[in-house]
Scaffold this active site. Structure first.
Site, PDB file in Angstrom:
ATOM      1  N   ASP A 180       0.654  -1.277   0.102  1.00 30.43           N
ATOM      2  CA  ASP A 180       0.113   0.051  -0.180  1.00 30.43           C
ATOM      3  C   ASP A 180       0.804   1.411  -0.135  1.00 30.43           C
ATOM      4  OD1 ASP A 180      -2.338  -1.259   0.042  1.00 30.43           O
ATOM      5  OD2 ASP A 180      -2.089  -1.785   2.301  1.00 30.43           O
TER       6      ASP A 180
ATOM      7  N   ASP B 280       2.527   6.640  -1.260  1.00 31.98           N
ATOM      8  CA  ASP B 280       3.739   6.603  -1.298  1.00 31.98           C
ATOM      9  C   ASP B 280       4.694   7.496  -0.847  1.00 31.98           C
ATOM     10  OD1 ASP B 280       3.199   4.154  -2.172  1.00 31.98           O
ATOM     11  OD2 ASP B 280       3.920   4.533  -4.543  1.00 31.98           O
TER      12      ASP B 280
ATOM     13  N   GLU C 274       6.326  12.254   7.218  1.00 30.71           N
ATOM     14  CA  GLU C 274       5.830  11.751   5.824  1.00 30.71           C
ATOM     15  C   GLU C 274       4.637  10.840   6.032  1.00 30.71           C
ATOM     16  OE1 GLU C 274       6.228  13.396   3.130  1.00 30.71           O
ATOM     17  OE2 GLU C 274       7.616  14.741   3.988  1.00 30.71           O
TER      18      GLU C 274
ATOM     19  N   HIS D  20       1.215  11.980   6.413  1.00 28.12           N
ATOM     20  CA  HIS D  20       0.476  12.491   5.177  1.00 28.12           C
ATOM     21  C   HIS D  20       0.069  11.185   4.384  1.00 28.12           C
ATOM     22  CE1 HIS D  20       1.500  16.492   5.742  1.00 28.12           C
ATOM     23  NE2 HIS D  20       2.619  16.397   5.341  1.00 28.12           N
TER      24      HIS D  20
ATOM     25  N   HIS E  18      -1.649  19.323   7.595  1.00 28.87           N
ATOM     26  CA  HIS E  18      -1.113  20.055   8.429  1.00 28.87           C
ATOM     27  C   HIS E  18      -1.918  20.486   9.677  1.00 28.87           C
ATOM     28  CE1 HIS E  18       2.325  20.746   5.296  1.00 28.87           C
ATOM     29  NE2 HIS E  18       2.789  19.611   6.256  1.00 28.87           N
TER      30      HIS E  18
END
Length: 560
Positions: free
Chosen positions: A171, A207, A240, A243, A249
């Protein structure tokens, strides 16, 4: 790896901003670029401010720049001065995520923000693909340990489970990439970019890519301090991966998802936890719900929105129209002309909606009424008062049409046309109704596509506008003079902007203007163009006559 090119995916660049110390007025473009990159300034603002700089005008006291700096200072929790001072320079110099700050500008409270997608399952697979890249081949054991630690942090206070796989497609695929890794995704790392991640989704969704040119510290664990001159891979990965899981944020300086990268942590803040639980649910061992208000949540300053008027010589156009003999441009809720600077549209047409934000197209009928197209609404103005309003479907247009792009009259056949997307309707201005069925624009209007707006000027010429350029349409030969664009501001707003050898905005980049050898296509005929009547060869087509000379050669002689 998966196919990584998805234009619709939101990308998040974790960026170290280039150092800006003492900034003379000539170097303010760097500050303006930073502010525009993170949505504190619009593209129009940036263009206008840079124009002032190029003309040696002062920008330090410009209201737009002052407002943008104030909002940046609010988000950065530094003194709000509206000036580019030492604290602001240090803030801009702080490593940070490269995604826009638009979603947190103006928030009244410290609170997490969400992206537009989530994983359909709470069990997520991930894989580190080292791709045999030096110098990280020997570090892959430490890299995988740091990634596992980062996932452990996200797993601890949520219902998520993360499983590492060593082969195949996971994933969340994680890798180090060259700055120009365009074979994977369309985004290029800058020299100071640490990495970027994508929101949950198929293919490239979720990714995370890290810049192989950065000096990483792969040994530092959790919140430990990295070696001098190096970046903590764990700290960057932790942010990261937030996200990758769907979090945006926050303005909470203690949260992992705080926009400015200034410290490392080994635990999620309450704000991070609440955001994750809002998306995926609450573990049984937690005693609060995602919507519970944090008691000590403080009031935050509101993003100021002082009205900034568009500069008629440095703006794009929502619409442009000939009204009572005057060419008027429209941008957001403002209008302007060659003799007047920007004012609110409603100062002239008070009958328009009170909450007017912008218009899509404007047209004056032969009986001097003015039509305003706003989304799926059409307002008919008689003088400054609203005479009637319609929905687009009321005038015969498809329900699926959300807005129009242009409305204009062809000065030769007197027909009014409405453009939307890649299609057009004919319009009866007296019956307020479209006639016939919709047709493809390029079938009749050769080379016209992807326009912002269009209109017919007082000399009967039709123009289509794209960005800041106007392209004349040949109403007689039915083709766009796409090789001769002109700056709309110079052409209609009495501006004097410098011009250059402008490339063809409607075609490929190597297609340049040739003023002396413009290609004029063969005149259309009624079989090719639905707007040319077959029973009237003189309507919209050009008659051409040819002389054919026949040479007959017999032996060594020839006859004409």
């Amino acid at each position: 790896m998966k196919n990584k090119f998805l234009k619709s995916t939101v990308i998040l660049n974790l960026t170290l901003i280039l150092k800006i110390s003492c900034v003379p007025i000539s170097d303010y473009k760097e500050v303006i670029e930073y502010l525009q990159n993170f949505d504190y300034l619009t593209q129009d603002d940036r263009t206008s401010l840079n124009y002032k700089i190029d003309n040696k005008e002062d920008v330090k006291n410009d209201k737009r720049l002052k407002r943008a700096l104030e909002n940046l200072q609010i988000n950065g929790n530094i003194p709000i001065t509206g000036k580019y001072d030492k604290s602001t320079a240090m803030l801009i110099d702080t490593p940070r995520c490269g995604v826009s700050d638009k979603n947190i500008i103006g928030k009244r409270h410290k609170r997490y923000t969400l992206m537009s997608s989530k994983w359909p399952s709470t069990t997520i697979t991930y894989r580190f693909d080292h791709k045999n890249k030096a110098p990280f081949v020997d570090e892959q054991v430490n890299i995988r340990r740091r990634l596992r630690e980062a996932f452990n942090v996200w797993e601890k206070d949520t219902i998520m489970k993360f499983i590492e796989i060593e082969e195949g497609t996971a994933d969340i695929m994680i890798s180090f990439e060259h700055p120009k890794h365009t074979q994977i995704d369309p985004y290029v790392f800058g020299t100071q970019t640490l990495g970027h991640a994508f929101q949950p989704g198929k293919n490239i969704g979720g990714d995370a890519h890290f810049n192989e040119r950065i000096k990483w510290d792969f040994n530092v664990q959790y919140a430990s301090k990295p070696e001098d001159g190096k970046i903590s891979f764990f700290a960057v990965a932790l942010h990261e991966l937030g996200h990758s899981l769907g979090l945006g944020h926050t303005r909470d300086t203690e949260a992992v998802m705080y926009e400015f990268y200034s410290r490392s942590t080994s635990t999620l803040a309450e704000d991070d936890i609440r955001g994750m639980q809002h998306i995926y649910g609450v573990p049984p061992n937690r005693k609060y719900t995602p919507d519970q208000k944090v008691k000590d949540e403080e009031e935050m300053p509101v993003w100021r929105k002082d009205p900034i008027l568009p500069d008629k010589c440095n703006t794009s156009y929502d619409a442009i129209s000939l009204i009572d003999g005057e060419i008027i441009g429209f941008r957001r809720k403002y209008m302007f002309s060659s003799t007047k600077n920007a004012t609110e549209i409603r100062t002239r047409w008070q009958g328009l909606p009170l909450n007017l934000k912008s218009v899509d197209a404007v047209f004056q009928t032969s009986d001097r009424r003015v039509l305003f197209f706003i989304g799926q609404d059409l307002y008919v103005m008689n003088g400054n008062k609203q005479q009637k309003s319609y929905k687009l479907k009321d005038i015969g247009m498809d329900d699926s049409i959300k807005k129009i792009d242009a409305i204009f009259r062809n000065s030769l056949n007197k027909q009014v046309y409405i453009f939307f997307d890649n299609s057009y309707y004919k319009f009866d201005e007296h019956k307020m109704m479209v006639t016939g069925t919709k047709s493809r624009i390029t079938k009749a209007f050769r080379d016209v596509f992807d326009i912002d707006t269009g209109f017919t000027s007082k000399d009967g010429k039709t123009y289509f506008i794209k960005n800041e350029y106007s392209y004349e349409f040949d109403n007689e030969n039915w083709y766009l003079r796409r090789m001769k664009p002109e700056l709309t501001a110079n052409l209609f707003m009495d501006c004097n902007l410098p011009t250059e050898n402008i490339i063809d905005r409607f075609s490929v980049n190597d297609d340049y203007i040739d003023d002396e050898n413009e290609f004029i296509p063969e005149a259309p005929n009624c079989q090719d163009n639905p707007e040319i009547p077959c029973n009237d060869p003189g309507s919209g087509s050009v008659k051409r006559s040819y002389t054919v000379t026949l040479f007959i050669i017999v032996g060594s002689s020839f006859f004409v």
